[in-house]
Design a protein around this motif. Structure first.
Motif, short mmCIF file in Angstrom:
data_model
loop_
_atom_site.label_atom_id
_atom_site.label_comp_id
_atom_site.label_asym_id
_atom_site.label_seq_id
_atom_site.Cartn_x
_atom_site.Cartn_y
_atom_site.Cartn_z
N UNK A 4 43.52 56.61 13.80
CA UNK A 4 44.45 57.54 14.44
C UNK A 4 44.67 58.76 13.58
N UNK A 5 45.40 59.70 14.11
CA UNK A 5 45.65 60.95 13.38
C UNK A 5 46.46 60.72 12.11
N UNK A 6 47.30 59.67 12.07
CA UNK A 6 48.11 59.42 10.88
C UNK A 6 47.32 58.68 9.78
N UNK A 7 46.19 58.12 10.10
CA UNK A 7 45.42 57.33 9.13
C UNK A 7 44.86 58.13 7.97
N UNK A 8 44.52 59.45 8.09
CA UNK A 8 43.97 60.15 6.94
C UNK A 8 44.86 60.11 5.71
N UNK A 9 46.17 59.88 5.87
CA UNK A 9 47.03 59.77 4.70
C UNK A 9 46.64 58.57 3.83
N UNK A 10 45.98 57.58 4.41
CA UNK A 10 45.52 56.41 3.66
C UNK A 10 44.16 56.65 3.02
N UNK A 11 43.42 57.63 3.47
CA UNK A 11 42.02 57.80 3.10
C UNK A 11 41.74 57.85 1.61
N UNK A 12 42.43 58.65 0.79
CA UNK A 12 42.05 58.70 -0.63
C UNK A 12 42.14 57.33 -1.30
N UNK A 13 43.21 56.58 -1.05
CA UNK A 13 43.35 55.26 -1.67
C UNK A 13 42.27 54.30 -1.14
N UNK A 14 42.04 54.31 0.14
CA UNK A 14 41.04 53.43 0.73
C UNK A 14 39.65 53.81 0.24
N UNK A 15 39.37 55.09 0.19
CA UNK A 15 38.06 55.54 -0.29
C UNK A 15 37.84 55.12 -1.73
N UNK A 16 38.87 55.25 -2.56
CA UNK A 16 38.76 54.87 -3.97
C UNK A 16 38.51 53.38 -4.10
N UNK A 17 39.26 52.58 -3.35
CA UNK A 17 39.09 51.12 -3.42
C UNK A 17 37.71 50.70 -2.93
N UNK A 18 37.28 51.28 -1.82
CA UNK A 18 35.98 50.92 -1.27
C UNK A 18 34.86 51.39 -2.20
N UNK A 19 35.00 52.59 -2.75
CA UNK A 19 33.98 53.10 -3.68
C UNK A 19 33.89 52.22 -4.92
N UNK A 20 35.04 51.77 -5.44
CA UNK A 20 35.04 50.89 -6.61
C UNK A 20 34.36 49.55 -6.29
N UNK A 21 34.65 49.01 -5.12
CA UNK A 21 34.00 47.76 -4.70
C UNK A 21 32.49 47.95 -4.58
N UNK A 22 32.07 49.05 -3.98
CA UNK A 22 30.64 49.31 -3.81
C UNK A 22 29.95 49.53 -5.16
N UNK A 23 30.63 50.20 -6.09
CA UNK A 23 30.06 50.40 -7.43
C UNK A 23 29.82 49.05 -8.11
N UNK A 24 30.83 48.19 -8.07
CA UNK A 24 30.68 46.86 -8.69
C UNK A 24 29.59 46.06 -7.98
N UNK A 25 29.55 46.13 -6.66
CA UNK A 25 28.53 45.40 -5.91
C UNK A 25 27.14 45.90 -6.26
N UNK A 26 26.94 47.21 -6.37
CA UNK A 26 25.63 47.76 -6.75
C UNK A 26 25.22 47.27 -8.14
N UNK A 27 26.18 47.27 -9.08
CA UNK A 27 25.88 46.80 -10.43
C UNK A 27 25.45 45.34 -10.43
N UNK A 28 26.20 44.51 -9.72
CA UNK A 28 25.89 43.08 -9.65
C UNK A 28 24.53 42.88 -8.98
N UNK A 29 24.30 43.58 -7.88
CA UNK A 29 23.03 43.44 -7.17
C UNK A 29 21.86 43.84 -8.05
N UNK A 30 21.99 44.94 -8.78
CA UNK A 30 20.90 45.40 -9.65
C UNK A 30 20.61 44.37 -10.74
N UNK A 31 21.66 43.89 -11.39
CA UNK A 31 21.47 42.90 -12.45
C UNK A 31 20.89 41.60 -11.90
#
Length: 170
Positions: A4-31
């Motif tokens: 919804x239109x009000x959801x972008x207020x959540x975006x920076x926190x959600x993006x940061x959390x998802x990006x951190x999860x993906x970074x860890x997942x990429x590291x684990x997958x590579x290793x």
């Protein structure tokens, strides 16, 4: 519920959390991919020492992968409580990706592709291990029967030649 239109207020926190999860997942997958490839080479060479040496690292990576899975579940649960689309990480990424031109969604797709690669590598290692086990079983059978195949079932007298593993007579 959709984005919804009000959801972008959540975006920076959600993006940061998802990006951190993906970074860890990429590291684990590579290793893990490196470990599985080293394990495949060790299996092919019958290098038991290296296989034993790889086991603790593989177990540690499996634990890290399980932690990523738990974080994924927590992230999807929290997003669901906030009313964001949460069928999977890709839907969440598409919902919260503000102005990154689908960068998070693309990273989620890459993570899924890498997971399939890990599954294929694991399957290849399993097949290689099964072939090695079959080879050992065949060698043991040759040793046990003295190389002479005997019928498994029958009502005739016992064969004269017995395996050296069971009897010293052979």
């Amino acid at each position: 519920m959709t984005h919804t239109a009000s959801a972008p207020s959540f975006s920076p926190a959600w993006e940061t959390q998802l990006a951190a999860l993906l970074d860890e997942l990429f590291n684990v997958q590579s290793e893990l991919l490196q470990v599985l490839q080293a394990k495949q080479q060790a299996l092919a060479r019958a290098d038991l020492v290296q296989m034993v040496d790889l086991h603790p690292r593989e177990a540690q990576l499996a634990d890290r992968l399980a932690q990523c899975h738990r974080r994924r579940q927590e992230l999807l649960s929290a997003a669901r409580q906030q009313g964001l689309a949460t069928e999977n990480l890709e839907a969440l990424a598409n919902c919260i990706d503000s102005g990154n031109a689908g960068k998070l969604g693309s990273r989620v797709k890459q993570a899924a592709a890498r997971m399939r690669l890990l599954q294929h590598q694991s399957l290849a290692n399993w097949v290689l291990a099964q072939r090695a086990l079959l080879h050992v079983a065949q060698v043991l059978e040759i040793i046990a029967t003295g190389g002479r195949m005997q019928p498994t079932y029958g009502d005739k007298e016992l064969p004269a030649a017995r395996g050296v593993l069971v009897h010293d007579e052979a």
